[in-house]
Design a protein around this motif. Sequence first.
Motif, mmCIF file in Angstrom:
data_model
loop_
_atom_site.group_PDB
_atom_site.id
_atom_site.type_symbol
_atom_site.label_atom_id
_atom_site.label_comp_id
_atom_site.label_asym_id
_atom_site.label_seq_id
_atom_site.Cartn_x
_atom_site.Cartn_y
_atom_site.Cartn_z
ATOM 1 N N CYS A 179 5.778 -51.286 54.520
ATOM 2 C CA CYS A 179 5.644 -52.238 53.445
ATOM 3 C C CYS A 179 6.681 -51.740 52.174
ATOM 4 N N PRO A 180 6.540 -50.543 51.769
ATOM 5 C CA PRO A 180 7.581 -50.189 50.654
ATOM 6 C C PRO A 180 9.147 -50.515 50.992
ATOM 7 N N ALA A 181 9.499 -50.837 52.285
ATOM 8 C CA ALA A 181 10.966 -50.735 52.701
ATOM 9 C C ALA A 181 11.221 -52.355 51.980
ATOM 10 N N ALA A 182 10.514 -53.318 51.867
ATOM 11 C CA ALA A 182 10.721 -54.500 51.662
ATOM 12 C C ALA A 182 10.814 -54.728 50.139
ATOM 13 N N PHE A 183 10.375 -53.752 49.251
ATOM 14 C CA PHE A 183 10.224 -54.051 47.988
ATOM 15 C C PHE A 183 10.919 -53.394 46.964
ATOM 16 N N ASP A 184 11.890 -53.804 46.408
ATOM 17 C CA ASP A 184 12.746 -53.410 45.286
ATOM 18 C C ASP A 184 11.968 -53.091 44.185
ATOM 19 N N LEU A 185 12.261 -52.005 43.741
ATOM 20 C CA LEU A 185 11.311 -51.471 42.489
ATOM 21 C C LEU A 185 12.394 -51.550 41.157
ATOM 22 N N GLY A 186 13.897 -51.584 41.543
ATOM 23 C CA GLY A 186 14.823 -51.395 40.868
ATOM 24 C C GLY A 186 15.385 -50.302 40.582
ATOM 25 N N GLU A 187 15.102 -49.220 41.537
ATOM 26 C CA GLU A 187 15.617 -48.050 41.646
ATOM 27 C C GLU A 187 17.051 -47.761 41.904
ATOM 28 N N THR A 188 17.500 -46.461 41.663
ATOM 29 C CA THR A 188 18.852 -46.256 42.038
ATOM 30 C C THR A 188 19.065 -45.772 43.644
ATOM 31 N N HIS A 189 18.270 -45.085 44.076
ATOM 32 C CA HIS A 189 18.021 -44.712 45.457
ATOM 33 C C HIS A 189 16.670 -44.801 46.137
ATOM 34 N N LYS A 190 16.464 -44.986 47.185
ATOM 35 C CA LYS A 190 15.450 -44.888 48.053
ATOM 36 C C LYS A 190 15.653 -43.490 48.736
ATOM 37 N N VAL A 191 14.413 -42.617 48.522
ATOM 38 C CA VAL A 191 14.610 -41.446 49.406
ATOM 39 C C VAL A 191 13.333 -41.285 50.203
ATOM 40 N N ALA A 192 13.844 -41.306 51.458
ATOM 41 C CA ALA A 192 12.800 -41.078 52.438
ATOM 42 C C ALA A 192 12.417 -39.650 52.885
ATOM 43 N N ILE A 193 11.350 -39.285 53.268
ATOM 44 C CA ILE A 193 10.706 -37.942 53.346
ATOM 45 C C ILE A 193 9.940 -37.851 54.743
ATOM 46 N N LEU A 194 10.340 -37.097 55.468
ATOM 47 C CA LEU A 194 9.724 -36.824 56.881
ATOM 48 C C LEU A 194 9.682 -35.718 57.248
ATOM 49 N N SER A 195 8.378 -35.258 57.582
ATOM 50 C CA SER A 195 7.990 -33.782 57.902
ATOM 51 C C SER A 195 8.344 -33.565 59.448
ATOM 52 N N VAL A 196 8.288 -32.475 59.706
ATOM 53 C CA VAL A 196 8.615 -31.855 61.228
ATOM 54 C C VAL A 196 7.218 -31.862 61.904
ATOM 55 N N THR A 197 6.396 -32.157 61.094
ATOM 56 C CA THR A 197 4.920 -32.174 61.862
ATOM 57 C C THR A 197 4.590 -33.725 62.212
ATOM 58 N N GLU A 198 5.743 -34.512 61.851
ATOM 59 C CA GLU A 198 5.573 -36.027 62.257
ATOM 60 C C GLU A 198 6.370 -36.103 63.717
ATOM 61 N N GLY A 199 6.644 -37.182 64.363
ATOM 62 C CA GLY A 199 7.560 -37.391 65.418
ATOM 63 C C GLY A 199 8.904 -37.352 65.013
ATOM 64 N N ASP A 200 9.722 -37.003 65.972
ATOM 65 C CA ASP A 200 10.964 -37.035 65.527
ATOM 66 C C ASP A 200 11.786 -38.200 65.846
ATOM 67 N N ASP A 201 10.983 -39.261 66.363
ATOM 68 C CA ASP A 201 11.343 -40.592 66.752
ATOM 69 C C ASP A 201 10.880 -41.775 65.387
ATOM 70 N N LYS A 202 10.536 -41.274 64.486
ATOM 71 C CA LYS A 202 10.134 -41.896 63.414
ATOM 72 C C LYS A 202 11.322 -42.985 62.822
ATOM 73 N N PRO A 203 12.559 -42.703 62.789
ATOM 74 C CA PRO A 203 13.571 -43.592 62.236
ATOM 75 C C PRO A 203 13.473 -44.515 63.231
ATOM 76 N N LEU A 204 13.360 -44.421 64.612
ATOM 77 C CA LEU A 204 13.565 -45.616 65.201
ATOM 78 C C LEU A 204 12.126 -46.463 65.552
ATOM 79 N N LYS A 205 11.124 -45.862 64.927
ATOM 80 C CA LYS A 205 9.632 -46.674 64.972
ATOM 81 C C LYS A 205 9.597 -47.507 63.759
ATOM 82 N N TYR A 206 10.151 -46.882 62.774
ATOM 83 C CA TYR A 206 10.120 -47.452 61.367
ATOM 84 C C TYR A 206 11.730 -47.829 60.941
ATOM 85 N N PRO A 207 12.328 -48.493 61.537
ATOM 86 C CA PRO A 207 13.833 -48.444 61.150
ATOM 87 C C PRO A 207 14.145 -49.347 59.713
ATOM 88 N N ASP A 208 13.450 -50.081 59.330
ATOM 89 C CA ASP A 208 13.651 -50.918 57.983
ATOM 90 C C ASP A 208 13.642 -49.922 56.943
#
Length: 257
Positions: A160-189
């Motif tokens: 859900c946060p992908a769709a909501f602009d907060l007025g920020e300069t940048h969105k910074v995504a954080i992904l840990s190596v304890t998660e799947g390496d395919d997360k960018p494909l599963k959550y592309p937005d």
Amino acid sequence: MCTTCGCGEGETTIQAHDHEHHHQGPAHVHAPGLGQARMVQIEEDILARNNGYAAANRRRFARRRMLVLNLVSSPGSGKTTILARTIRDLGNRLPITVIEGDQQTSHDAQRIRETGVSAVQINTGKGCHLDAHMVGHALDSLSPEKGSVLFIENVGNLVCPAAFDLGETHKVAILSVTEGDDKPLKYPDMFHASDLLLLNKTDLLPHVEFDVDRCMAYARRVNPSIKVIQLSATTGEGMDAWYRWLEASRQLAVPGR
């Protein structure tokens, strides 16, 4: 409902050091039994209203010449650990304030306040993300100084946060190596909306099955311009690269400060 997941309406609580403010966030409505066309119209209205608040926030940030970063991830990625270490390392060099988003508790805001910076907690109740209206109210409590850096730690959620602009300069995504390496494909937005990917907990790579090159390739498949920094907030490895990116982004956001 939320435009993405259909989460229900709940009372939002914004908690500063000495007071709380309650309001009904604009990003949630009850809509039982509505047809698809009506649901689409409601979603478009929700996003349009949010974008209006985001534009107002952006004007406030511009007047104060602020760098504003919206930190987004799934739960447990290490957002708060990265943020706390960043404040400890850079707090004497940069004026920093924080908005913390969670469904319940003020644990993260208290953890951030222990570093010495001002933090406001937003509890979204049933809501699964922050919206621009909530952030605008939180700003009233924070009053960040000109030329400062504002970190907004969003609710742990890669949808859900992908769709909501907060007025920020940048969105910074954080992904840990304890998660799947395919997360960018599963959550592309989410990865498409983010300018930077922080790949965290790299100190655990010898102990988990995670292909770094494949993860970065997937991220760049959905967003060819995304930058990737590998780091460990626990050991400090790679944090300097994150700090250089942060300082360069601040130079662009606050020219000639």
